[in-house]
Write a protein that holds these residues in place. Structure first.
Motif, mmCIF file in Angstrom:
data_model
loop_
_atom_site.group_PDB
_atom_site.id
_atom_site.type_symbol
_atom_site.label_atom_id
_atom_site.label_comp_id
_atom_site.label_asym_id
_atom_site.label_seq_id
_atom_site.Cartn_x
_atom_site.Cartn_y
_atom_site.Cartn_z
ATOM 1 N N TYR A 1 28.731 97.912 53.269
ATOM 2 C CA TYR A 1 28.486 99.166 52.319
ATOM 3 C C TYR A 1 27.796 98.943 51.043
ATOM 4 O O TYR A 1 27.392 100.005 50.346
ATOM 5 C CB TYR A 1 29.798 99.383 52.364
ATOM 6 C CG TYR A 1 30.395 100.200 53.477
ATOM 7 C CD1 TYR A 1 29.592 101.417 54.172
ATOM 8 C CD2 TYR A 1 31.504 99.973 54.435
ATOM 9 C CE1 TYR A 1 29.858 102.067 55.341
ATOM 10 C CE2 TYR A 1 31.711 100.266 55.577
ATOM 11 C CZ TYR A 1 31.057 101.585 56.155
ATOM 12 O OH TYR A 1 31.379 102.116 57.257
ATOM 13 N N SER A 2 27.632 97.717 50.614
ATOM 14 C CA SER A 2 26.694 97.520 49.539
ATOM 15 C C SER A 2 25.509 96.900 49.600
ATOM 16 O O SER A 2 24.665 96.956 48.641
ATOM 17 C CB SER A 2 27.501 96.416 48.544
ATOM 18 O OG SER A 2 27.400 95.191 49.124
ATOM 19 N N ALA A 3 24.920 96.930 50.955
ATOM 20 C CA ALA A 3 23.563 96.453 51.149
ATOM 21 C C ALA A 3 22.767 97.760 50.909
ATOM 22 O O ALA A 3 22.749 98.715 50.956
ATOM 23 C CB ALA A 3 23.496 96.384 52.804
ATOM 24 N N LYS A 4 21.514 97.432 50.271
ATOM 25 C CA LYS A 4 20.578 98.393 49.735
ATOM 26 C C LYS A 4 19.388 98.201 50.653
ATOM 27 O O LYS A 4 18.500 99.201 50.809
ATOM 28 C CB LYS A 4 20.160 98.175 48.345
ATOM 29 C CG LYS A 4 21.183 98.389 47.162
ATOM 30 C CD LYS A 4 21.046 98.753 46.114
ATOM 31 C CE LYS A 4 21.873 98.827 45.059
ATOM 32 N NZ LYS A 4 23.142 99.092 45.342
ATOM 33 N N THR A 5 19.267 97.152 51.275
ATOM 34 C CA THR A 5 17.953 97.118 52.332
ATOM 35 C C THR A 5 18.263 96.738 53.684
ATOM 36 O O THR A 5 19.512 96.261 53.881
ATOM 37 C CB THR A 5 16.917 95.977 51.710
ATOM 38 O OG1 THR A 5 17.608 94.806 51.918
ATOM 39 C CG2 THR A 5 16.462 96.215 50.182
ATOM 40 N N GLN A 6 17.047 96.932 54.577
ATOM 41 C CA GLN A 6 17.547 96.464 55.913
ATOM 42 C C GLN A 6 17.720 94.980 56.131
ATOM 43 O O GLN A 6 18.523 94.702 57.002
ATOM 44 C CB GLN A 6 16.085 96.913 56.639
ATOM 45 C CG GLN A 6 15.783 98.471 56.700
ATOM 46 C CD GLN A 6 16.814 98.890 57.745
ATOM 47 O OE1 GLN A 6 17.513 98.380 58.917
ATOM 48 N NE2 GLN A 6 16.979 100.473 57.836
ATOM 49 N N LEU A 7 17.009 94.406 55.354
ATOM 50 C CA LEU A 7 17.110 92.882 55.573
ATOM 51 C C LEU A 7 18.705 92.289 55.129
ATOM 52 O O LEU A 7 19.341 91.547 55.536
ATOM 53 C CB LEU A 7 16.433 91.853 54.468
ATOM 54 C CG LEU A 7 16.201 90.678 54.428
ATOM 55 C CD1 LEU A 7 15.896 90.226 55.931
ATOM 56 C CD2 LEU A 7 15.258 90.021 53.385
ATOM 57 N N GLU A 8 19.285 92.935 54.040
ATOM 58 C CA GLU A 8 20.596 92.615 53.436
ATOM 59 C C GLU A 8 21.720 93.044 54.809
ATOM 60 O O GLU A 8 22.345 92.435 55.325
ATOM 61 C CB GLU A 8 20.998 93.503 52.535
ATOM 62 C CG GLU A 8 20.280 92.824 51.269
ATOM 63 C CD GLU A 8 20.763 93.785 50.001
ATOM 64 O OE1 GLU A 8 20.851 95.043 50.151
ATOM 65 O OE2 GLU A 8 20.387 93.283 48.703
ATOM 66 N N LEU A 9 21.433 94.239 55.586
ATOM 67 C CA LEU A 9 22.385 94.621 56.548
ATOM 68 C C LEU A 9 22.033 93.698 57.794
ATOM 69 O O LEU A 9 23.008 93.343 58.641
ATOM 70 C CB LEU A 9 21.771 96.261 56.997
ATOM 71 C CG LEU A 9 22.306 96.974 56.352
ATOM 72 C CD1 LEU A 9 21.822 98.558 56.855
ATOM 73 C CD2 LEU A 9 23.726 97.189 56.330
ATOM 74 N N ARG A 10 20.634 93.146 58.331
ATOM 75 C CA ARG A 10 20.489 92.283 59.188
ATOM 76 C C ARG A 10 21.301 90.852 58.862
ATOM 77 O O ARG A 10 21.796 90.212 59.873
ATOM 78 C CB ARG A 10 19.188 92.125 59.381
ATOM 79 C CG ARG A 10 18.552 93.205 60.190
ATOM 80 C CD ARG A 10 16.946 92.861 60.591
ATOM 81 N NE ARG A 10 16.477 94.062 60.685
ATOM 82 C CZ ARG A 10 16.197 94.587 62.145
ATOM 83 N NH1 ARG A 10 16.942 93.883 63.125
ATOM 84 N NH2 ARG A 10 15.807 95.702 62.394
ATOM 85 N N ASN A 11 21.229 90.326 57.561
ATOM 86 C CA ASN A 11 21.849 89.103 57.154
ATOM 87 C C ASN A 11 23.570 89.323 57.379
ATOM 88 O O ASN A 11 24.128 88.385 57.658
ATOM 89 C CB ASN A 11 21.471 88.878 55.941
ATOM 90 C CG ASN A 11 20.147 88.344 55.797
ATOM 91 O OD1 ASN A 11 19.499 88.048 56.465
ATOM 92 N ND2 ASN A 11 19.801 88.497 54.483
ATOM 93 N N ALA A 12 23.902 90.656 57.126
ATOM 94 C CA ALA A 12 25.519 90.860 57.307
ATOM 95 C C ALA A 12 25.896 90.614 58.945
ATOM 96 O O ALA A 12 27.215 90.219 58.944
ATOM 97 C CB ALA A 12 25.903 92.006 56.683
#
Length: 191
Positions: free
Chosen positions: A46-57
């Protein structure tokens, strides 16, 4: 390592975060995450700002493809089959549709291969593949009888995934396209 479909800096939408949260919650339900890990991952999502941060999570939580990791077969007879959202793409796939529809949506999928082979068979049916920007498409080896095979995708980028489609269409269609653009006046417009 997965090949990134959206550019790493592409901003994540609320829908992207909700899909990632669903993957995390499913992993908790399956027993792959305990309560503390669930809380940490949801905070990260929920704190991710980019697609890459979501993929890493969610990279280690994405559901695996049915069958072996290198091959998948989808069969639809008088019905519909879909693969969309967060799914792991095998190197080889077979899509068989008879009086049906098959949709393969690669936009949010986890891809480990530089070349993906799809053997599509459409008899009085449609097989639709939705691909991210930058992928290259080869549909030259599709055999057609009273059918169509259309590549509606834009130009490829170097380093992108190559989608190699073979098979046959009998009174049907095989279509490769990008996701449809959403418009502010039609918020329910789907891929």
């Amino acid at each position: 390592m997965s090949l990134e479909q959206p550019s790493p800096g592409q901003r994540a939408s609320d829908n992207d975060r909700e899909r990632a949260a669903a993957v995390v919650q499913e992993a908790h339900t399956d027993g792959r995450l305990d309560f503390q890990e669930l809380d940490e991952r949801l905070t990260q999502v929920y704190s991710a700002k980019t697609q890459l941060e979501l993929r890493n999570a969610t990279a280690d939580l994405v559901p695996v493809a049915h069958g072996s990791a290198a091959e998948l077969t989808l069969r639809a007879k008088h019905s519909a089959q879909k693969r969309e959202g967060a799914w792991t793409v095998p190197e080889r796939m077979t899509a068989i549709a008879e009086h049906s529809s098959v949709k393969l949506d690669f936009t949010d999928a986890l891809v480990h291969w530089s070349v993906i082979h799809v053997d599509a068979h459409a008899k009085h049916s449609s097989v639709v593949m939705v691909i991210p920007e930058g992928w290259s498409v080869d549909i030259d080896q599709v055999d057609m009888v009273h059918s169509s095979a259309k590549n509606k995708a834009g130009p490829p980028r170097s380093g992108g995934v190559r989608l190699h489609v073979t098979g046959q269409a009998r009174h049907g269609s095989i279509v490769i396209r990008h996701p449809r653009r959403r418009h502010w006046w039609w918020p329910w417009y789907r891929k």
